[in-house]
Write a protein that holds these residues in place. Structure first.
Motif, PDB file in Angstrom:
ATOM      1  N   TRP A  86       6.257  -9.711  16.848  1.00  0.00           N
ATOM      2  CA  TRP A  86       6.671  -8.311  16.930  1.00  0.00           C
ATOM      3  C   TRP A  86       5.499  -7.444  16.471  1.00  0.00           C
ATOM      4  CZ3 TRP A  86      11.456  -6.758  18.622  1.00  0.00           C
ATOM      5  CH2 TRP A  86      12.475  -7.721  18.652  1.00  0.00           C
ATOM      6  N   SER A  87       5.413  -6.247  17.026  1.00  0.00           N
ATOM      7  CA  SER A  87       4.362  -5.329  16.624  1.00  0.00           C
ATOM      8  C   SER A  87       4.889  -3.900  16.662  1.00  0.00           C
ATOM      9  CB  SER A  87       3.174  -5.484  17.582  1.00  0.00           C
ATOM     10  OG  SER A  87       2.110  -4.659  17.202  1.00  0.00           O
ATOM     11  N   PRO A  88       4.602  -3.022  15.719  1.00  0.00           N
ATOM     12  CA  PRO A  88       3.588  -3.213  14.704  1.00  0.00           C
ATOM     13  C   PRO A  88       4.088  -3.815  13.396  1.00  0.00           C
ATOM     14  CG  PRO A  88       4.270  -0.927  14.667  1.00  0.00           C
ATOM     15  CD  PRO A  88       5.061  -1.619  15.761  1.00  0.00           C
ATOM     16  N   GLY A  89       5.329  -3.695  13.027  1.00  0.00           N
ATOM     17  CA  GLY A  89       5.797  -4.129  11.710  1.00  0.00           C
ATOM     18  C   GLY A  89       5.378  -3.127  10.648  1.00  0.00           C
ATOM     19  N   SER A  90       5.768  -3.386   9.422  1.00  0.00           N
ATOM     20  CA  SER A  90       5.454  -2.476   8.320  1.00  0.00           C
ATOM     21  C   SER A  90       3.997  -2.628   7.895  1.00  0.00           C
ATOM     22  CB  SER A  90       6.370  -2.758   7.127  1.00  0.00           C
ATOM     23  OG  SER A  90       5.990  -1.953   6.033  1.00  0.00           O
ATOM     24  N   SER A  91       3.328  -1.510   7.720  1.00  0.00           N
ATOM     25  CA  SER A  91       1.937  -1.548   7.257  1.00  0.00           C
ATOM     26  C   SER A  91       1.861  -1.659   5.735  1.00  0.00           C
ATOM     27  CB  SER A  91       1.193  -0.295   7.725  1.00  0.00           C
ATOM     28  OG  SER A  91       1.799   0.863   7.184  1.00  0.00           O
ATOM     29  N   GLN A  92       2.986  -1.431   5.043  1.00  0.00           N
ATOM     30  CA  GLN A  92       2.955  -1.427   3.585  1.00  0.00           C
ATOM     31  C   GLN A  92       3.792  -2.516   2.928  1.00  0.00           C
ATOM     32  OE1 GLN A  92       4.075   2.539   2.507  1.00  0.00           O
ATOM     33  NE2 GLN A  92       2.014   3.323   2.840  1.00  0.00           N
ATOM     34  N   VAL A  93       4.830  -2.994   3.600  1.00  0.00           N
ATOM     35  CA  VAL A  93       5.724  -3.972   2.980  1.00  0.00           C
ATOM     36  C   VAL A  93       5.545  -5.336   3.635  1.00  0.00           C
ATOM     37  CG1 VAL A  93       8.132  -4.579   2.507  1.00  0.00           C
ATOM     38  CG2 VAL A  93       7.387  -2.189   2.359  1.00  0.00           C
ATOM     39  N   LYS A  94       5.285  -6.331   2.794  1.00  0.00           N
ATOM     40  CA  LYS A  94       5.137  -7.698   3.288  1.00  0.00           C
ATOM     41  C   LYS A  94       6.204  -8.570   2.635  1.00  0.00           C
ATOM     42  CE  LYS A  94       0.330  -7.440   4.590  1.00  0.00           C
ATOM     43  NZ  LYS A  94       0.590  -6.435   5.522  1.00  0.00           N
ATOM     44  N   VAL A  95       6.684  -9.547   3.401  1.00  0.00           N
ATOM     45  CA  VAL A  95       7.668 -10.511   2.922  1.00  0.00           C
ATOM     46  C   VAL A  95       7.009 -11.880   3.070  1.00  0.00           C
ATOM     47  CG1 VAL A  95       9.957 -11.491   3.291  1.00  0.00           C
ATOM     48  CG2 VAL A  95       9.588  -9.044   3.659  1.00  0.00           C
ATOM     49  N   GLY A  96       6.702 -12.510   1.945  1.00  0.00           N
ATOM     50  CA  GLY A  96       6.001 -13.792   2.002  1.00  0.00           C
ATOM     51  C   GLY A  96       4.636 -13.671   2.662  1.00  0.00           C
ATOM     52  N   GLY A  97       3.986 -12.528   2.505  1.00  0.00           N
ATOM     53  CA  GLY A  97       2.657 -12.317   3.075  1.00  0.00           C
ATOM     54  C   GLY A  97       2.662 -11.861   4.528  1.00  0.00           C
ATOM     55  N   VAL A  98       3.841 -11.710   5.116  1.00  0.00           N
ATOM     56  CA  VAL A  98       3.968 -11.310   6.523  1.00  0.00           C
ATOM     57  C   VAL A  98       4.581  -9.911   6.579  1.00  0.00           C
ATOM     58  CG1 VAL A  98       5.016 -11.933   8.749  1.00  0.00           C
ATOM     59  CG2 VAL A  98       4.302 -13.728   7.176  1.00  0.00           C
ATOM     60  N   PRO A  99       4.074  -9.033   7.475  1.00  0.00           N
ATOM     61  CA  PRO A  99       4.658  -7.690   7.557  1.00  0.00           C
ATOM     62  C   PRO A  99       6.163  -7.728   7.827  1.00  0.00           C
ATOM     63  CG  PRO A  99       2.619  -7.772   8.802  1.00  0.00           C
ATOM     64  CD  PRO A  99       2.950  -9.191   8.406  1.00  0.00           C
ATOM     65  N   ALA A 100       6.900  -6.904   7.065  1.00  0.00           N
ATOM     66  CA  ALA A 100       8.342  -6.761   7.303  1.00  0.00           C
ATOM     67  C   ALA A 100       8.537  -6.154   8.686  1.00  0.00           C
ATOM     68  CB  ALA A 100       8.963  -5.873   6.234  1.00  0.00           C
ATOM     69  N   LEU A 101       9.604  -6.555   9.355  1.00  0.00           N
ATOM     70  CA  LEU A 101       9.914  -6.028  10.687  1.00  0.00           C
ATOM     71  C   LEU A 101      10.604  -4.679  10.548  1.00  0.00           C
ATOM     72  CD1 LEU A 101       9.788  -6.688  13.716  1.00  0.00           C
ATOM     73  CD2 LEU A 101      12.023  -7.771  13.478  1.00  0.00           C
ATOM     74  N   THR A 102      10.168  -3.704  11.334  1.00  0.00           N
ATOM     75  CA  THR A 102      10.785  -2.376  11.344  1.00  0.00           C
ATOM     76  C   THR A 102      11.343  -2.094  12.735  1.00  0.00           C
ATOM     77  OG1 THR A 102       8.620  -1.384  11.796  1.00  0.00           O
ATOM     78  CG2 THR A 102       9.356  -1.415   9.497  1.00  0.00           C
ATOM     79  N   ASP A 103      12.307  -1.188  12.798  1.00  0.00           N
ATOM     80  CA  ASP A 103      13.020  -0.976  14.062  1.00  0.00           C
ATOM     81  C   ASP A 103      12.208  -0.279  15.147  1.00  0.00           C
ATOM     82  OD1 ASP A 103      13.081   1.577  12.972  1.00  0.00           O
ATOM     83  OD2 ASP A 103      15.256   1.782  13.087  1.00  0.00           O
ATOM     84  N   ASN A 104      10.969   0.097  14.868  1.00  0.00           N
ATOM     85  CA  ASN A 104      10.111   0.641  15.917  1.00  0.00           C
ATOM     86  C   ASN A 104       9.209  -0.437  16.522  1.00  0.00           C
ATOM     87  OD1 ASN A 104       8.587   0.392  13.570  1.00  0.00           O
ATOM     88  ND2 ASN A 104       7.335   2.179  14.005  1.00  0.00           N
ATOM     89  N   SER A 105       9.365  -1.673  16.053  1.00  0.00           N
ATOM     90  CA  SER A 105       8.574  -2.794  16.563  1.00  0.00           C
ATOM     91  C   SER A 105       9.116  -3.267  17.909  1.00  0.00           C
ATOM     92  CB  SER A 105       8.601  -3.960  15.570  1.00  0.00           C
ATOM     93  OG  SER A 105       8.075  -3.569  14.327  1.00  0.00           O
ATOM     94  N   LYS A 106       8.237  -3.889  18.687  1.00  0.00           N
ATOM     95  CA  LYS A 106       8.611  -4.440  19.990  1.00  0.00           C
ATOM     96  C   LYS A 106       7.898  -5.768  20.170  1.00  0.00           C
ATOM     97  CE  LYS A 106       9.454  -0.049  22.298  1.00  0.00           C
ATOM     98  NZ  LYS A 106      10.784   0.033  21.806  1.00  0.00           N
ATOM     99  N   CYS A 107       8.413  -6.584  21.075  1.00  0.00           N
ATOM    100  CA  CYS A 107       7.690  -7.778  21.506  1.00  0.00           C
ATOM    101  C   CYS A 107       7.961  -7.963  23.001  1.00  0.00           C
ATOM    102  CB  CYS A 107       8.034  -9.015  20.681  1.00  0.00           C
ATOM    103  SG  CYS A 107       9.723  -9.589  20.756  1.00  0.00           S
ATOM    104  N   MET A 108       7.162  -8.798  23.621  1.00  0.00           N
ATOM    105  CA  MET A 108       7.253  -8.981  25.067  1.00  0.00           C
ATOM    106  C   MET A 108       7.617 -10.419  25.411  1.00  0.00           C
ATOM    107  SD  MET A 108       6.433  -6.165  26.758  1.00  0.00           S
ATOM    108  CE  MET A 108       6.059  -6.813  28.373  1.00  0.00           C
ATOM    109  N   CYS A 109       8.482 -10.553  26.395  1.00  0.00           N
ATOM    110  CA  CYS A 109       8.781 -11.864  26.963  1.00  0.00           C
ATOM    111  C   CYS A 109       7.711 -12.157  28.012  1.00  0.00           C
ATOM    112  CB  CYS A 109      10.177 -11.841  27.601  1.00  0.00           C
ATOM    113  SG  CYS A 109      10.622 -13.402  28.416  1.00  0.00           S
TER     114      CYS A 109
END
Length: 128
Positions: A86-109
């Protein structure tokens, strides 16, 4: 900026016929409003199970069925093929070192479907 995404978020694919629910498979994940938090790497077929039927002609099953029906679009069962997080994710909050997912994120099939977050699973907490 957007709301953090949690277990139970509703997703939609631009070529899928029905929404699906995001599944978080790591039970030890931190919680937001008592729901497991999602991260940008939650993009596998386990996390995003199916959008019902697929209408993308780049999906070989849909293309074949449509050809067999003499050009009449024939949706086939959806099995998302997602090769990037998913992109972009949170630029400030990480969960286990990975950006937290935010509802403006998208991914492609891989079949050209644009997957977006319709409902984040919670509406109270905002991330950047």
């Amino acid at each position: 900026m957007g709301n953090f995404v949690t277990q139970g978020a509703v997703l939609q694919c631009s070529f899928g016929l029905s929404p699906c629910t995001l599944v978080i498979t790591v039970p030890s994940r931190p919680k937001c409003m008592n729901l497991l938090m999602a991260v940008t790497t939650d993009f596998t077929v386990t996390n995003i199970p199916s959008f019902g039927m697929c209408q993308s002609l780049t999906n070989p099953a849909v293309s074949s069925a449509t050809s067999a029906a003499m050009g009449v679009l024939t949706p086939m069962p959806c099995v998302p093929v997602i090769s990037a997080p998913w992109s972009p994710g949170s630029s400030q909050v990480k969960v286990g070192g990975v950006p937290a997912l935010t509802d403006n994120s998208k991914c492609m099939c891989s079949y050209m479907g644009n997957i977006s977050i319709v409902s984040p699973g919670n509406t109270m907490v905002t991330g950047k």
